[in-house]
Design a protein around this motif. Structure first.
Motif, short mmCIF file in Angstrom:
data_model
loop_
_atom_site.label_atom_id
_atom_site.label_comp_id
_atom_site.label_asym_id
_atom_site.label_seq_id
_atom_site.Cartn_x
_atom_site.Cartn_y
_atom_site.Cartn_z
N THR A 51 0.84 -1.10 0.01
CA THR A 51 -0.17 -0.02 -0.07
C THR A 51 0.93 1.30 0.04
N TYR A 52 0.27 2.06 -0.79
CA TYR A 52 1.44 3.64 -1.01
C TYR A 52 0.49 4.42 -0.26
N TYR A 53 1.30 5.24 0.76
CA TYR A 53 0.73 6.20 1.66
C TYR A 53 1.37 7.78 1.01
N PHE A 54 0.12 8.65 0.91
CA PHE A 54 0.76 10.05 0.19
C PHE A 54 0.49 11.14 1.65
N TYR A 55 1.52 11.72 2.15
CA TYR A 55 1.35 12.41 2.82
C TYR A 55 1.45 14.05 2.54
N PHE A 56 0.59 14.70 3.07
CA PHE A 56 0.49 16.08 2.56
C PHE A 56 0.11 16.97 3.79
N PRO A 57 0.48 18.54 3.64
CA PRO A 57 -0.01 19.27 4.45
C PRO A 57 -1.23 20.42 3.87
N ALA A 58 -2.27 20.79 4.55
CA ALA A 58 -2.91 21.60 4.12
C ALA A 58 -3.60 22.46 5.25
N LYS A 59 -3.99 23.73 4.86
CA LYS A 59 -4.73 24.36 6.04
C LYS A 59 -6.03 23.90 6.39
N ASP A 60 -6.50 23.78 7.32
CA ASP A 60 -7.76 23.33 7.89
C ASP A 60 -8.74 24.68 7.95
N SER A 61 -10.18 24.29 8.29
CA SER A 61 -10.99 25.52 8.33
C SER A 61 -10.67 26.68 9.14
N SER A 62 -9.69 26.29 10.13
CA SER A 62 -9.43 27.42 11.07
C SER A 62 -7.97 27.97 10.53
N ASP A 63 -7.68 27.62 9.21
CA ASP A 63 -6.29 28.30 8.72
C ASP A 63 -5.01 27.82 9.47
N ILE A 64 -5.09 26.59 10.18
CA ILE A 64 -4.09 25.98 10.94
C ILE A 64 -3.70 24.87 10.16
N PHE A 65 -2.47 24.96 9.57
CA PHE A 65 -1.75 23.68 8.87
C PHE A 65 -1.82 22.38 9.80
N ARG A 66 -2.06 21.48 9.16
CA ARG A 66 -2.42 20.18 9.55
C ARG A 66 -1.51 19.06 8.61
N LEU A 67 -1.52 17.76 8.99
CA LEU A 67 -0.79 16.65 7.86
C LEU A 67 -1.78 16.01 7.64
N GLY A 68 -2.20 15.68 6.41
CA GLY A 68 -2.95 14.47 6.28
C GLY A 68 -2.35 13.37 5.53
N VAL A 69 -3.29 12.29 5.15
CA VAL A 69 -2.51 11.24 4.57
C VAL A 69 -3.70 10.67 3.62
N ALA A 70 -3.13 10.07 2.43
CA ALA A 70 -4.13 9.36 1.63
C ALA A 70 -3.57 8.09 1.06
N THR A 71 -4.33 7.00 0.80
CA THR A 71 -3.85 5.88 0.55
C THR A 71 -4.10 5.23 -0.82
N GLY A 72 -3.10 4.46 -1.31
CA GLY A 72 -3.38 3.95 -2.79
C GLY A 72 -2.77 2.61 -2.99
N PRO A 73 -3.14 1.97 -4.14
CA PRO A 73 -2.68 0.63 -4.64
C PRO A 73 -1.43 0.65 -5.17
N THR A 74 -1.11 1.95 -5.84
CA THR A 74 0.20 1.81 -6.53
C THR A 74 1.05 3.02 -6.26
N PRO A 75 2.25 3.49 -6.64
CA PRO A 75 2.88 4.56 -6.38
C PRO A 75 2.39 5.58 -6.94
N SER A 76 1.57 5.84 -7.98
CA SER A 76 0.88 6.73 -8.34
C SER A 76 -0.69 6.85 -8.23
N GLY A 77 -1.08 6.20 -7.14
CA GLY A 77 -2.55 6.16 -6.72
C GLY A 77 -3.20 5.41 -7.31
N PRO A 78 -4.64 5.66 -7.47
CA PRO A 78 -5.27 6.66 -7.28
C PRO A 78 -5.54 6.74 -5.52
N PHE A 79 -5.23 7.95 -5.00
CA PHE A 79 -4.79 8.11 -3.80
C PHE A 79 -6.57 8.63 -2.93
#
Ligand code: FUB
Length: 375
Positions: free
Chosen positions: A144-172
């Motif tokens: 399983t491939y794990y794609f980690y990313f930052p984004a601002k949440d609804s309060s404009d605070i940066f958090r780190l998220g993760v998405a998963t996929g079956p190949t290196p190129s997703g789909p995630f």
């Protein structure tokens, strides 16, 4: 000195071109999820600057930044940010880095064709995220491939998220919530045997200075210049790869006398873009010094550090930010980085590049200057 002033002192003509451009575009767009599906994401033209740089851009039809590279399935996979021209004016919080989606790229060889696997994740598909998909990374475990990313949440605070996929190129597919106890920006994941460690953090727009032992303070607080500098965080990942196994700890960078680098040591202290690789049994922690624009590094005996400062891997590049990753492919180590050559110097329109890395016999890395022009 703010970022705009720094840009003007470093590249005055580019600063005024960028300023004119951002003023022109200020009314073009606003930050909304809806626009993630309607924006233009392509590069219209390739300025001649690109031909005079030492290393060619890897991709010229989109702007790509913050490349995190890994070898998966015997190919080089690159996970960059996708820069675009949103029209948000430049400021010290980095609001001009207003990215809305991610593409994944792969290569079979150094210098070979670069394949675009297309859009693998977009803001509209991340329930908790409001804006600013900044520098990502990826890891593989048990197919399983794990794609980690930052984004601002609804309060404009940066958090780190993760998405998963079956190949290196997703789909995630993104998880519904950010990873608990994570914050700030620039997640990178280092695999050491069966263990995975996440590094993260960035100051100024990355908000690290707003956190105190995992608590959001909401105000910017920096240590005094003669005190140890703010630094990246590290936490081991749980077996599930989507939660932290421990409270994040500081990544300590020491000088040759064994003292932590200080806040006032802008040439050497951590700013953002943490990355770790292992070479000859030693751990190399590399990072951007931000307002002094170096990719610097330290060496240690554990993924947790401490790391003793060694020097500069990559000198400042064209553009304000400097961000990198390091990976070995077919017995050669490579540095992946970005600059603003394709956009003629625009801070927020960057393009990824790669260069071979060479080590000295003592394990130190020979400094790369990507600004040197070809004869
Ligand atoms: O791309 C947005 C931000 O710029 C990254 O998160 C930083 O590391 C800097 O490259």
């Amino acid at each position: 000195m703010n970022k705009s002033t720094l840009l003007s002192s470093k590249h005055p003509s580019l600063f005024y071109a960028a300023l004119a451009f951002t003023v022109f575009c200020v009314s073009c767009n606003t930050n909304t999820k809806k626009q993630a599906t309607t924006q233009s994401t392509t590069v219209d033209s390739v300025p001649s600057e690109v031909k005079t740089e030492k290393y060619p851009v890897l991709v010229s039809d989109l702007y790509t930044a913050d490349p995190s590279a890994h070898v998966f399935e015997n190919k080089i996979y690159i996970y960059p940010s996708h820069d675009w021209d949103s029209g948000v004016p430049e400021d010290d919080l980095g609001n001009h880095f207003n990215m809305n989606d991610y593409h994944v790229y792969s290569m079979d060889s150094f210098g070979g064709p670069v394949k675009d696997h297309g859009k693998v994740l977009e803001l509209a598909d991340v329930k908790w995220a409001k804006k600013q998909l900044w520098a990502p990374d990826a890891a593989e475990k048990d197919g399983t491939y794990y794609f980690y990313f930052p984004a601002k949440d609804s309060s404009d605070i940066f958090r780190l998220g993760v998405a998963t996929g079956p190949t290196p190129s997703g789909p995630f597919k993104a998880l519904d919530k950010p990873i608990a106890n994570t914050y700030s920006i620039d997640p990178s994941v280092f695999k050491d045997g069966d263990d995975y460690y996440m590094y993260f953090g960035g100051i100024w727009g990355g908000q690290l200075q707003r956190w105190d032992n995992g608590t959001y303070k909401g105000t910017d607080t920096y240590p005094e210049d003669d005190q140890p500098a703010l630094t990246a965080k590290i936490a081991k990942l749980s077996d599930d790869m989507v939660t932290l196994a421990e409270e994040p700890k500081d990544v300590i960078i020491l000088d040759k006398e064994g003292k932590p680098l200080l806040t006032g040591d802008n040439e050497r202290r951590f700013f953002e873009a943490a990355w770790v690789h292992k070479y000859n049994g030693k751990y190399y922690f590399s990072y951007s010094t931000g307002d002094t624009h170096n990719i610097a590094y330290g060496i240690g005996d554990s993924p947790y550090g401490p790391f003793t400062y060694q020097g500069v891997i990559l000198k400042p590049v064209l553009g304000w930010t400097n961000h990198h990753s390091i990976a070995e492919f077919d017995g050669q180590w490579y540095l992946f980085f970005h600059d603003s050559s394709l956009s003629g110097g625009k801070t927020y329109l960057r393009s990824m590049k790669m260069a071979p890395i060479e080590y000295n016999a003592d394990g130190t890395i020979i400094t790369i200057d990507a600004m040197v022009e070809q004869p």
